[in-house]
Design a protein around this motif. Structure first.
Motif, PDB file in Angstrom:
ATOM      1  N   LEU B 161      28.393  31.848  39.996  1.00  0.00           N
ATOM      2  CA  LEU B 161      29.435  32.498  39.522  1.00  0.00           C
ATOM      3  C   LEU B 161      30.377  32.848  40.436  1.00  0.00           C
ATOM      4  O   LEU B 161      31.581  32.770  40.466  1.00  0.00           O
ATOM      5  CB  LEU B 161      29.160  33.669  38.432  1.00  0.00           C
ATOM      6  N   GLU B 164      32.074  29.885  41.856  1.00  0.00           N
ATOM      7  CA  GLU B 164      33.282  29.658  40.840  1.00  0.00           C
ATOM      8  C   GLU B 164      34.304  30.545  41.055  1.00  0.00           C
ATOM      9  O   GLU B 164      35.413  29.866  41.003  1.00  0.00           O
ATOM     10  CB  GLU B 164      32.783  29.412  39.407  1.00  0.00           C
ATOM     11  N   THR B 165      34.056  31.886  41.204  1.00  0.00           N
ATOM     12  CA  THR B 165      35.138  32.655  41.416  1.00  0.00           C
ATOM     13  C   THR B 165      35.996  32.613  42.753  1.00  0.00           C
ATOM     14  O   THR B 165      37.202  32.334  42.826  1.00  0.00           O
ATOM     15  CB  THR B 165      34.706  34.253  41.363  1.00  0.00           C
ATOM     16  N   ALA B 188      42.915  36.343  49.696  1.00  0.00           N
ATOM     17  CA  ALA B 188      42.938  36.973  48.652  1.00  0.00           C
ATOM     18  C   ALA B 188      41.941  36.589  47.541  1.00  0.00           C
ATOM     19  O   ALA B 188      41.100  37.456  46.850  1.00  0.00           O
ATOM     20  CB  ALA B 188      44.591  36.821  47.749  1.00  0.00           C
ATOM     21  N   LEU B 189      41.170  35.254  47.793  1.00  0.00           N
ATOM     22  CA  LEU B 189      40.236  34.765  46.738  1.00  0.00           C
ATOM     23  C   LEU B 189      39.188  35.360  47.267  1.00  0.00           C
ATOM     24  O   LEU B 189      38.000  35.791  46.563  1.00  0.00           O
ATOM     25  CB  LEU B 189      40.255  33.383  47.024  1.00  0.00           C
ATOM     26  N   THR B 192      38.797  39.113  46.538  1.00  0.00           N
ATOM     27  CA  THR B 192      38.563  39.219  45.064  1.00  0.00           C
ATOM     28  C   THR B 192      37.190  39.057  44.717  1.00  0.00           C
ATOM     29  O   THR B 192      36.469  39.901  43.961  1.00  0.00           O
ATOM     30  CB  THR B 192      39.468  38.029  44.146  1.00  0.00           C
ATOM     31  N   ARG B 195      35.112  41.750  45.842  1.00  0.00           N
ATOM     32  CA  ARG B 195      35.515  43.076  45.117  1.00  0.00           C
ATOM     33  C   ARG B 195      34.209  42.941  43.892  1.00  0.00           C
ATOM     34  O   ARG B 195      33.623  43.860  43.380  1.00  0.00           O
ATOM     35  CB  ARG B 195      36.692  43.571  44.472  1.00  0.00           C
ATOM     36  N   ALA B 196      34.326  41.758  43.124  1.00  0.00           N
ATOM     37  CA  ALA B 196      33.509  41.463  42.159  1.00  0.00           C
ATOM     38  C   ALA B 196      32.010  41.390  42.359  1.00  0.00           C
ATOM     39  O   ALA B 196      31.117  41.746  41.577  1.00  0.00           O
ATOM     40  CB  ALA B 196      33.832  40.217  41.539  1.00  0.00           C
ATOM     41  N   PHE B 197      31.592  40.869  43.527  1.00  0.00           N
ATOM     42  CA  PHE B 197      30.143  40.588  43.712  1.00  0.00           C
ATOM     43  C   PHE B 197      29.358  41.271  44.872  1.00  0.00           C
ATOM     44  O   PHE B 197      28.269  41.483  45.163  1.00  0.00           O
ATOM     45  CB  PHE B 197      29.849  39.020  43.955  1.00  0.00           C
TER      46      PHE B 197
END
Lengths: 199, 199
Positions: B161, B164-165, B188-189, B192, B195-197
């Motif tokens: 995941l 994919e992010t 930025a990707l 992001t 921060r999520a993982f």
């Protein structure tokens, strides 16, 4: 009123345009893009081939017009996202519905035809963005904005990037058939975006 | 050794196969998929049209083979991600390079041809995933695994995941031409995804 004043031939033209575009969508959904022809569309719509060619130069053009026409009669209420005050719940609902849409064979065939057209042609890509995708994106963005104002997202959350984080993985998985499209996957995408853009 | 024992005609066949696939890639990069033909490929490769048709039934098939052949001689070192111990820095480097690749006109045309083929055909999609995308994904996954073991990612981070992010937004933006592909966007990707993982 305005409609009643239209001369007959103009109303007939509009009727035949709608019939052609509906026939096109039905045929793409049933047969896939490669399986259809201008002849089949004309026969299904009950018009002559020339009626189609007078308006659209190619099969590509009529298929693309048929997709864009789906956006013509949408109004704001149709496409607004739910806003219960609970962003996670609302996004899960919406992403689960999107997953279901993408796993519907008729929708799948239509969208693959659109994607090929859009990928290969910059002009079509721009029209697709402006006429079809943008109103949907704005509706999604409005829901995120309300969540940001309510403190459910970080004050500096980049909402366009958040939309991409939510939807692009699903889109890519669908296009490349690279993994299952399930409700659990929809939920995982929502959780990922909220971890990245939450407060 | 083995190569030296090959009968001449088998070596000739392999040489002509490579020439055809190279000519195909060069032509797609220069002209785009729609602009090329089996005739043009044969002429560029210095072979007869029949030599191509004996092996591949259609233009689609030879273009697709030409793309897959790019993966044939990759070894693990070629595709491994940098591992300096600083995941953010390594991913920024890699994503910035990916952005540059996607903005190169020759690569752009090749990849649009692949995408159309893969989107329209389940068998090609499966071959693309197995023969081309999977080794690259595994190399990326190995870098994330080492970061997770080093505590730079959350112990329960879903690495597929996360990939994919990182990559799907870039892919979608490129395919739909829906926004600028810049180094800032690559960064930025990465931010992001971390921060999520992240831990």
């Amino acid at each position: 009123m305005t409609d009643n004043k239209k001369p007959d031939h103009s109303r007939r033209k509009e009727r035949s345009r709608r019939a052609i575009l509906e026939a096109t969508r039905a045929l793409v959904a049933e047969e896939g893009y490669d399986g259809i022809s201008i002849e089949a569309i004309a026969s299904r719509a009950g018009v002559g081939k020339q009626t189609i060619y007078r308006r659209w130069p190619s099969k590509d053009a009529v298929v693309f017009a048929a997709i864009l026409a789906l956006g013509e009669n949408r109004d704001g209420d149709d496409i607004a996202l739910p806003d219960t005050g609970d962003l996670r719940a609302d996004l899960r609902l919406v992403l689960r519905a999107t997953v279901e849409e993408f796993t519907d064979p008729a929708f799948d065939r239509l969208m693959r035809a659109v994607n090929t057209a859009v990928s290969d042609n910059e002009t079509l890509a721009a029209r697709y963005r402006e006429e079809f995708a943008r109103p949907l994106d704005e509706a999604k963005r409005a829901r995120l904005l309300s969540a940001r104002e309510a403190g459910e997202l970080s004050p500096d959350a980049d909402l366009d990037l958040m939309l991409e984080t939510l939807y692009a993985p699903l889109f890519q998985r669908w296009l490349h058939r690279s993994g299952p499209l399930t409700a659990e996957y929809a939920d995982a995408l929502v959780d990922t975006a909220l971890r990245a853009f939450g407060p």
